[in-house]
Design a protein around this motif. Structure first.
Motif, PDB file in Angstrom:
ATOM      1  N   ALA A   1      15.204   2.018  -3.081  1.00  0.00           N
ATOM      2  CA  ALA A   1      14.715   0.959  -2.312  1.00  0.00           C
ATOM      3  C   ALA A   1      13.976   1.071  -1.511  1.00  0.00           C
ATOM      4  O   ALA A   1      13.264   1.644  -1.086  1.00  0.00           O
ATOM      5  CB  ALA A   1      16.346   0.692  -1.606  1.00  0.00           C
ATOM      6  N   VAL A   2      12.752  -0.153  -1.791  1.00  0.00           N
ATOM      7  CA  VAL A   2      11.959   0.117  -0.442  1.00  0.00           C
ATOM      8  C   VAL A   2      12.689  -1.925   0.267  1.00  0.00           C
ATOM      9  O   VAL A   2      12.968  -2.114  -0.186  1.00  0.00           O
ATOM     10  CB  VAL A   2      10.344  -0.865  -1.413  1.00  0.00           C
ATOM     11  CG1 VAL A   2       9.605  -0.596  -0.070  1.00  0.00           C
ATOM     12  CG2 VAL A   2       9.893   0.412  -2.156  1.00  0.00           C
ATOM     13  N   VAL A   3      12.223  -1.344   1.979  1.00  0.00           N
ATOM     14  CA  VAL A   3      12.819  -2.978   2.533  1.00  0.00           C
ATOM     15  C   VAL A   3      11.607  -2.805   3.581  1.00  0.00           C
ATOM     16  O   VAL A   3      10.965  -1.993   4.334  1.00  0.00           O
ATOM     17  CB  VAL A   3      13.757  -1.754   3.427  1.00  0.00           C
ATOM     18  CG1 VAL A   3      14.313  -3.246   4.755  1.00  0.00           C
ATOM     19  CG2 VAL A   3      14.769  -1.944   3.181  1.00  0.00           C
ATOM     20  N   LEU A   4      10.371  -4.400   2.729  1.00  0.00           N
ATOM     21  CA  LEU A   4      10.132  -4.680   3.538  1.00  0.00           C
ATOM     22  C   LEU A   4       9.798  -5.566   4.642  1.00  0.00           C
ATOM     23  O   LEU A   4      10.247  -6.193   4.717  1.00  0.00           O
ATOM     24  CB  LEU A   4       9.256  -5.327   2.327  1.00  0.00           C
ATOM     25  CG  LEU A   4       7.477  -6.035   2.573  1.00  0.00           C
ATOM     26  CD1 LEU A   4       6.349  -4.547   2.999  1.00  0.00           C
ATOM     27  CD2 LEU A   4       6.921  -7.049   1.959  1.00  0.00           C
ATOM     28  N   SER A   5       9.246  -4.528   6.265  1.00  0.00           N
ATOM     29  CA  SER A   5       9.157  -5.330   7.164  1.00  0.00           C
ATOM     30  C   SER A   5       9.110  -6.364   7.441  1.00  0.00           C
ATOM     31  O   SER A   5       9.690  -7.571   7.837  1.00  0.00           O
ATOM     32  CB  SER A   5       8.795  -4.311   7.936  1.00  0.00           C
ATOM     33  OG  SER A   5       7.622  -4.313   8.461  1.00  0.00           O
ATOM     34  N   HIS A   6       7.609  -6.750   6.877  1.00  0.00           N
ATOM     35  CA  HIS A   6       7.132  -8.209   7.003  1.00  0.00           C
ATOM     36  C   HIS A   6       6.348  -8.908   5.843  1.00  0.00           C
ATOM     37  O   HIS A   6       5.325  -7.040   5.116  1.00  0.00           O
ATOM     38  CB  HIS A   6       7.035  -8.718   7.925  1.00  0.00           C
ATOM     39  CG  HIS A   6       6.093  -7.790   8.692  1.00  0.00           C
ATOM     40  ND1 HIS A   6       6.347  -6.679   9.218  1.00  0.00           N
ATOM     41  CD2 HIS A   6       4.217  -8.285   9.305  1.00  0.00           C
ATOM     42  CE1 HIS A   6       5.275  -5.961   9.684  1.00  0.00           C
ATOM     43  NE2 HIS A   6       4.185  -7.067   9.642  1.00  0.00           N
ATOM     44  N   GLY A   7       5.884  -9.695   5.841  1.00  0.00           N
ATOM     45  CA  GLY A   7       4.567  -9.757   4.658  1.00  0.00           C
ATOM     46  C   GLY A   7       2.980  -9.429   4.708  1.00  0.00           C
ATOM     47  O   GLY A   7       2.502 -10.418   4.358  1.00  0.00           O
ATOM     48  N   HIS A   8       2.369  -8.401   5.853  1.00  0.00           N
ATOM     49  CA  HIS A   8       1.493  -8.755   6.182  1.00  0.00           C
ATOM     50  C   HIS A   8       1.392  -7.504   4.911  1.00  0.00           C
ATOM     51  O   HIS A   8       1.655  -6.086   4.728  1.00  0.00           O
ATOM     52  CB  HIS A   8       1.444  -7.802   7.242  1.00  0.00           C
ATOM     53  CG  HIS A   8       1.340  -9.662   8.474  1.00  0.00           C
ATOM     54  ND1 HIS A   8       1.370  -9.454   9.577  1.00  0.00           N
ATOM     55  CD2 HIS A   8       1.647 -10.693   8.273  1.00  0.00           C
ATOM     56  CE1 HIS A   8       1.124 -10.278  10.384  1.00  0.00           C
ATOM     57  NE2 HIS A   8       1.209 -11.065   9.515  1.00  0.00           N
ATOM     58  N   ASN A   9      -0.276  -7.167   4.976  1.00  0.00           N
ATOM     59  CA  ASN A   9      -1.086  -6.425   4.026  1.00  0.00           C
ATOM     60  C   ASN A   9      -0.560  -4.460   4.614  1.00  0.00           C
ATOM     61  O   ASN A   9      -0.671  -3.966   3.499  1.00  0.00           O
ATOM     62  CB  ASN A   9      -1.890  -6.529   3.447  1.00  0.00           C
ATOM     63  CG  ASN A   9      -3.599  -6.724   4.511  1.00  0.00           C
ATOM     64  OD1 ASN A   9      -3.002  -6.466   5.186  1.00  0.00           O
ATOM     65  ND2 ASN A   9      -4.752  -7.027   3.824  1.00  0.00           N
ATOM     66  N   ASP A  10      -1.185  -4.503   5.384  1.00  0.00           N
ATOM     67  CA  ASP A  10      -0.636  -2.946   5.790  1.00  0.00           C
ATOM     68  C   ASP A  10       0.591  -2.454   5.875  1.00  0.00           C
ATOM     69  O   ASP A  10       0.945  -1.264   6.725  1.00  0.00           O
ATOM     70  CB  ASP A  10      -1.383  -2.948   7.656  1.00  0.00           C
ATOM     71  CG  ASP A  10      -0.184  -4.393   8.656  1.00  0.00           C
ATOM     72  OD1 ASP A  10       0.049  -4.770   7.942  1.00  0.00           O
ATOM     73  OD2 ASP A  10      -0.231  -3.609   9.681  1.00  0.00           O
ATOM     74  N   HIS A  11       1.597  -3.545   5.520  1.00  0.00           N
ATOM     75  CA  HIS A  11       3.020  -2.427   4.891  1.00  0.00           C
ATOM     76  C   HIS A  11       3.558  -3.286   3.370  1.00  0.00           C
ATOM     77  O   HIS A  11       3.975  -2.543   3.528  1.00  0.00           O
ATOM     78  CB  HIS A  11       3.962  -3.778   6.626  1.00  0.00           C
ATOM     79  CG  HIS A  11       3.471  -2.956   7.673  1.00  0.00           C
ATOM     80  ND1 HIS A  11       4.335  -2.428   8.646  1.00  0.00           N
ATOM     81  CD2 HIS A  11       2.694  -4.006   8.622  1.00  0.00           C
ATOM     82  CE1 HIS A  11       4.445  -2.232   9.495  1.00  0.00           C
ATOM     83  NE2 HIS A  11       3.138  -3.028   9.282  1.00  0.00           N
ATOM     84  N   GLY A  12       2.904  -3.417   3.125  1.00  0.00           N
ATOM     85  CA  GLY A  12       2.986  -4.148   1.565  1.00  0.00           C
ATOM     86  C   GLY A  12       2.126  -3.813   1.402  1.00  0.00           C
ATOM     87  O   GLY A  12       2.301  -4.454  -0.475  1.00  0.00           O
ATOM     88  N   GLY A  13       0.662  -3.603   0.897  1.00  0.00           N
ATOM     89  CA  GLY A  13      -0.351  -3.613   0.413  1.00  0.00           C
ATOM     90  C   GLY A  13      -0.097  -1.922  -0.932  1.00  0.00           C
ATOM     91  O   GLY A  13      -0.709  -2.352  -1.758  1.00  0.00           O
TER      92      GLY A  13
END
Length: 279
Positions: free
Chosen positions: A59-71
């Protein structure tokens, strides 16, 4: 619980890549989890060098929708065919950094979202995704948010406006000795996050907190977006709650970390790319 920093702004080894971003690999029981994927696919090569098989991540948990976390999500999808991705529905909206008249898009890639829609799992309530692995989707806002949020905006049908950070979530893992709180940037304020976790896990010890606290000025690793007195309030709460250890980095910044260190001493440690810890 074993944690490896696959991506952070700094690194412990010149063979590893680093960037302004965050990705943490977590082993808990027989589960393998990523909190965030950094700004690019470089966490993949770091994982290979650190002996981590990205194909096995559950699993991946994405903390929020900014590209330095989800890029790095696009690279993850290309390398892993089994892992679920958990995020808030609001994380796929349009987000910007706005400074001195310059508007820069910092949201997730639209093509990546469209191409992998079926693998996205949207969380809108407090959820146990696996045994003793929880996602907090709503963060109480009883205390002020980081001043560094002031240049962060969103755009939706209501227009261009300040980001309210409804897209942020928090990962909590319950171990035998207490809970561990994982935060990407704590845009909703780390004190608010601690309070929310305490309310959802009444009477349980907070064994550790891992992640960024958003104390760094945009673009200034050695700058602060928060007064020392406000940072000291964070330390005070951590001390009051008898948190055993804090591992922080990324948007906490150098000066933010050093101020925390003044109050917390050995209770706080810096987490760089390549670091492996056991909580």
């Amino acid at each position: 619980m074993k944690i490896t920093a696959l991506m952070e702004n700094t690194k412990i080894n010149e063979d590893l890549a680093c960037e302004h971003g965050l990705s943490l690999y977590i082993e808990f029981g027989n589960k393998k989890i990523l909190l965030d994927t950094g700004a690019s696919g470089s966490f993949l090569s770091n994982g290979e060098k650190l002996g981590i098989n990205i194909e096995e991540i559950d699993a991946v948990v994405l903390s929020h929708g900014h590209n330095d976390h989800g890029g790095g999500l696009k690279a993850f999808f290309s390398s892993n065919s089994i892992g679920k991705v958990y995020l808030k529905k609001e994380a796929i909206k349009d987000y910007y950094a706005y400074k001195e008249g310059d508007k820069k898009y910092i949201g997730l890639g639209k093509d990546m979202i469209e191409d992998n829609w079926k693998r996205l799992n949207f969380i809108n309530e407090f959820t146990e995704i696996e045994k003793n692995i929880f996602i907090i989707s709503e963060i109480e806002k009883d205390y002020p948010l980081p001043q560094g949020n002031s240049n962060l905006y969103m755009e939706d049908k209501n227009g261009f406006r300040r980001d309210e950070f409804t897209h942020e979530l928090v990962l909590v893992i319950r171990g035998e000795e207490g809970i561990v709180i994982f935060t990407g940037c704590a845009h909703n304020g780390i004190i608010n996050i601690i309070k929310t976790a305490k309310d959802l896990f009444p009477g349980e010890k907070i064994k550790g907190i891992v992640g960024g606290f958003h104390l760094m000025n945009e673009g200034r690793w050695d700058g602060l977006c928060m007064e020392n007195e406000e940072i000291d309030k964070i330390s005070g709460v951590i001390i009051k709650e008898e948190v055993e250890v804090v591992y922080t980095g990324h948007c906490t910044g150098e000066r933010g970390y050093l101020r925390l260190k003044e109050k917390l001493g050995e209770g706080v440690k810096y987490l760089s790319t390549g670091d492996k810890i056991d909580i």
